[in-house]
Design a protein around this motif. Sequence first.
Motif, PDB file in Angstrom:
ATOM      1  N   GLU A  13      30.572  38.873  90.089  1.00  0.00           N
ATOM      2  CA  GLU A  13      30.016  39.857  89.154  1.00  0.00           C
ATOM      3  C   GLU A  13      31.053  40.224  88.081  1.00  0.00           C
ATOM      4  OE1 GLU A  13      28.760  44.552  89.343  1.00  0.00           O
ATOM      5  OE2 GLU A  13      28.565  43.347  91.144  1.00  0.00           O
ATOM      6  N   VAL A  14      32.287  40.434  88.495  1.00  0.00           N
ATOM      7  CA  VAL A  14      33.364  40.750  87.552  1.00  0.00           C
ATOM      8  C   VAL A  14      33.605  39.572  86.620  1.00  0.00           C
ATOM      9  CG1 VAL A  14      35.844  41.196  87.356  1.00  0.00           C
ATOM     10  CG2 VAL A  14      34.479  42.458  89.017  1.00  0.00           C
ATOM     11  N   PHE A  15      33.668  38.361  87.172  1.00  0.00           N
ATOM     12  CA  PHE A  15      33.893  37.176  86.349  1.00  0.00           C
ATOM     13  C   PHE A  15      32.800  37.014  85.296  1.00  0.00           C
ATOM     14  CE2 PHE A  15      33.035  32.611  85.644  1.00  0.00           C
ATOM     15  CZ  PHE A  15      34.162  32.326  84.886  1.00  0.00           C
ATOM     16  N   LYS A  16      31.555  37.140  85.707  1.00  0.00           N
ATOM     17  CA  LYS A  16      30.440  36.988  84.758  1.00  0.00           C
ATOM     18  C   LYS A  16      30.484  38.062  83.679  1.00  0.00           C
ATOM     19  CE  LYS A  16      27.131  34.859  87.917  1.00  0.00           C
ATOM     20  NZ  LYS A  16      25.852  35.064  88.620  1.00  0.00           N
ATOM     21  N   GLY A  17      30.760  39.303  84.075  1.00  0.00           N
ATOM     22  CA  GLY A  17      30.813  40.394  83.104  1.00  0.00           C
ATOM     23  C   GLY A  17      31.920  40.210  82.093  1.00  0.00           C
ATOM     24  N   HIS A  44      38.802  43.691  92.946  1.00  0.00           N
ATOM     25  CA  HIS A  44      37.500  43.051  92.764  1.00  0.00           C
ATOM     26  C   HIS A  44      36.920  42.485  94.061  1.00  0.00           C
ATOM     27  CE1 HIS A  44      38.318  43.703  88.623  1.00  0.00           C
ATOM     28  NE2 HIS A  44      39.126  42.681  88.456  1.00  0.00           N
ATOM     29  N   GLU A  45      37.518  42.843  95.160  1.00  0.00           N
ATOM     30  CA  GLU A  45      37.051  42.364  96.469  1.00  0.00           C
ATOM     31  C   GLU A  45      35.572  42.690  96.652  1.00  0.00           C
ATOM     32  OE1 GLU A  45      37.485  40.189  99.692  1.00  0.00           O
ATOM     33  OE2 GLU A  45      39.287  40.773  98.595  1.00  0.00           O
ATOM     34  N   GLY A  46      34.790  41.676  97.002  1.00  0.00           N
ATOM     35  CA  GLY A  46      33.367  41.866  97.254  1.00  0.00           C
ATOM     36  C   GLY A  46      32.491  41.780  96.023  1.00  0.00           C
ATOM     37  N   ALA A  89      38.785  34.364  85.080  1.00  0.00           N
ATOM     38  CA  ALA A  89      38.588  33.699  86.368  1.00  0.00           C
ATOM     39  C   ALA A  89      39.736  34.020  87.316  1.00  0.00           C
ATOM     40  CB  ALA A  89      38.467  32.189  86.175  1.00  0.00           C
ATOM     41  N   GLY A  90      40.950  33.952  86.818  1.00  0.00           N
ATOM     42  CA  GLY A  90      42.104  34.280  87.649  1.00  0.00           C
ATOM     43  C   GLY A  90      42.100  35.730  88.086  1.00  0.00           C
ATOM     44  N   ASP A  91      41.765  36.619  87.166  1.00  0.00           N
ATOM     45  CA  ASP A  91      41.708  38.040  87.496  1.00  0.00           C
ATOM     46  C   ASP A  91      40.638  38.314  88.549  1.00  0.00           C
ATOM     47  OD1 ASP A  91      42.314  40.891  87.115  1.00  0.00           O
ATOM     48  OD2 ASP A  91      40.341  40.954  86.162  1.00  0.00           O
ATOM     49  N   ALA A  92      39.467  37.745  88.356  1.00  0.00           N
ATOM     50  CA  ALA A  92      38.372  37.965  89.318  1.00  0.00           C
ATOM     51  C   ALA A  92      38.728  37.407  90.689  1.00  0.00           C
ATOM     52  CB  ALA A  92      37.083  37.333  88.802  1.00  0.00           C
TER      53      ALA A  92
END
Length: 90
Positions: A39-43, A33-35, A24-27
Amino acid sequence: AKSPAAFVAHTFLFIFSGVTLYCAGDAALNPDHEGKRMEVFKGETYNSYVGSNTAWFEPFVPGAFAKVAGTAAAGTWFGSSLLPATLAYT
Protein backbone atom coordinates in the motif's frame (compact mmCIF):
# COMPACT_ATOMS: atom_id res chain seq x y z
CA ALA A 1 18.47 21.80 -19.41
CA LYS A 2 18.85 23.92 -22.49
CA SER A 3 16.00 22.09 -24.20
CA PRO A 4 12.59 21.53 -22.61
CA ALA A 5 12.26 18.25 -24.53
CA ALA A 6 15.47 16.90 -23.02
CA PHE A 7 14.33 17.96 -19.56
CA VAL A 8 10.95 16.27 -19.97
CA ALA A 9 12.60 13.05 -21.16
CA HIS A 10 15.00 13.20 -18.22
CA THR A 11 12.09 13.70 -15.83
CA PHE A 12 10.07 10.77 -17.10
CA LEU A 13 12.91 8.33 -17.61
CA PHE A 14 15.34 9.02 -14.81
CA ILE A 15 13.61 10.94 -12.05
CA PHE A 16 10.47 8.79 -12.03
CA SER A 17 12.51 5.58 -12.18
CA GLY A 18 14.89 6.71 -9.46
CA VAL A 19 12.18 7.91 -7.11
CA THR A 20 10.18 4.72 -7.69
CA LEU A 21 13.25 2.66 -6.86
CA TYR A 22 13.68 4.65 -3.65
CA CYS A 23 9.98 4.14 -2.82
CA ALA A 24 10.40 0.40 -3.29
CA GLY A 25 13.36 0.31 -0.93
CA ASP A 26 11.58 2.44 1.64
CA ALA A 27 8.43 0.32 1.51
CA ALA A 28 10.43 -2.90 1.79
CA LEU A 29 12.89 -1.90 4.51
CA ASN A 30 11.22 0.73 6.67
CA PRO A 31 9.89 -0.89 9.86
CA ASP A 32 7.13 1.74 10.07
CA HIS A 33 5.51 0.18 6.99
CA GLU A 34 5.16 -3.29 8.47
CA GLY A 35 1.90 -4.87 7.32
CA LYS A 36 1.19 -2.22 4.67
CA ARG A 37 4.28 -2.32 2.47
CA MET A 38 2.51 -2.70 -0.88
CA GLU A 39 0.00 0.00 0.00
CA VAL A 40 2.84 2.40 0.86
CA PHE A 41 4.75 1.49 -2.31
CA LYS A 42 1.71 2.06 -4.53
CA GLY A 43 0.86 5.36 -2.84
CA GLU A 44 4.38 6.75 -3.08
CA THR A 45 4.79 5.54 -6.67
CA TYR A 46 1.57 7.32 -7.58
CA ASN A 47 2.89 10.52 -5.96
CA SER A 48 6.06 10.22 -8.03
CA TYR A 49 4.00 9.65 -11.18
CA VAL A 50 1.94 12.79 -10.51
CA GLY A 51 5.06 14.82 -9.78
CA SER A 52 6.79 13.57 -12.93
CA ASN A 53 3.77 14.45 -15.03
CA THR A 54 3.58 17.97 -13.65
CA ALA A 55 7.32 18.61 -13.94
CA TRP A 56 7.09 19.44 -17.65
CA PHE A 57 6.72 23.13 -16.84
CA GLU A 58 9.87 23.36 -14.67
CA PRO A 59 12.11 24.76 -17.46
CA PHE A 60 9.63 27.61 -17.96
CA VAL A 61 9.40 28.72 -14.32
CA PRO A 62 12.61 30.83 -14.24
CA GLY A 63 11.43 32.82 -17.27
CA ALA A 64 8.06 33.49 -15.71
CA PHE A 65 9.69 34.30 -12.38
CA ALA A 66 12.03 36.75 -14.14
CA LYS A 67 9.03 38.71 -15.40
CA VAL A 68 7.71 39.02 -11.84
CA ALA A 69 10.85 39.35 -9.73
CA GLY A 70 13.53 40.33 -12.26
CA THR A 71 16.23 38.40 -14.05
CA ALA A 72 18.63 38.54 -11.11
CA ALA A 73 16.15 36.73 -8.86
CA ALA A 74 15.32 34.15 -11.55
CA GLY A 75 18.99 33.26 -11.91
CA THR A 76 19.40 32.37 -8.23
CA TRP A 77 19.15 28.89 -6.77
CA PHE A 78 15.68 29.76 -5.49
CA GLY A 79 14.35 30.95 -8.85
CA SER A 80 15.98 28.35 -11.06
CA SER A 81 15.92 25.20 -8.91
CA LEU A 82 13.93 25.35 -5.68
CA LEU A 83 10.85 27.15 -6.94
CA PRO A 84 10.33 24.99 -10.07
CA ALA A 85 10.76 21.71 -8.18
CA THR A 86 8.51 22.85 -5.34
CA LEU A 87 5.76 23.85 -7.75
CA ALA A 88 5.98 20.54 -9.60
CA TYR A 89 6.03 18.20 -6.64
CA THR A 90 3.55 19.84 -4.26
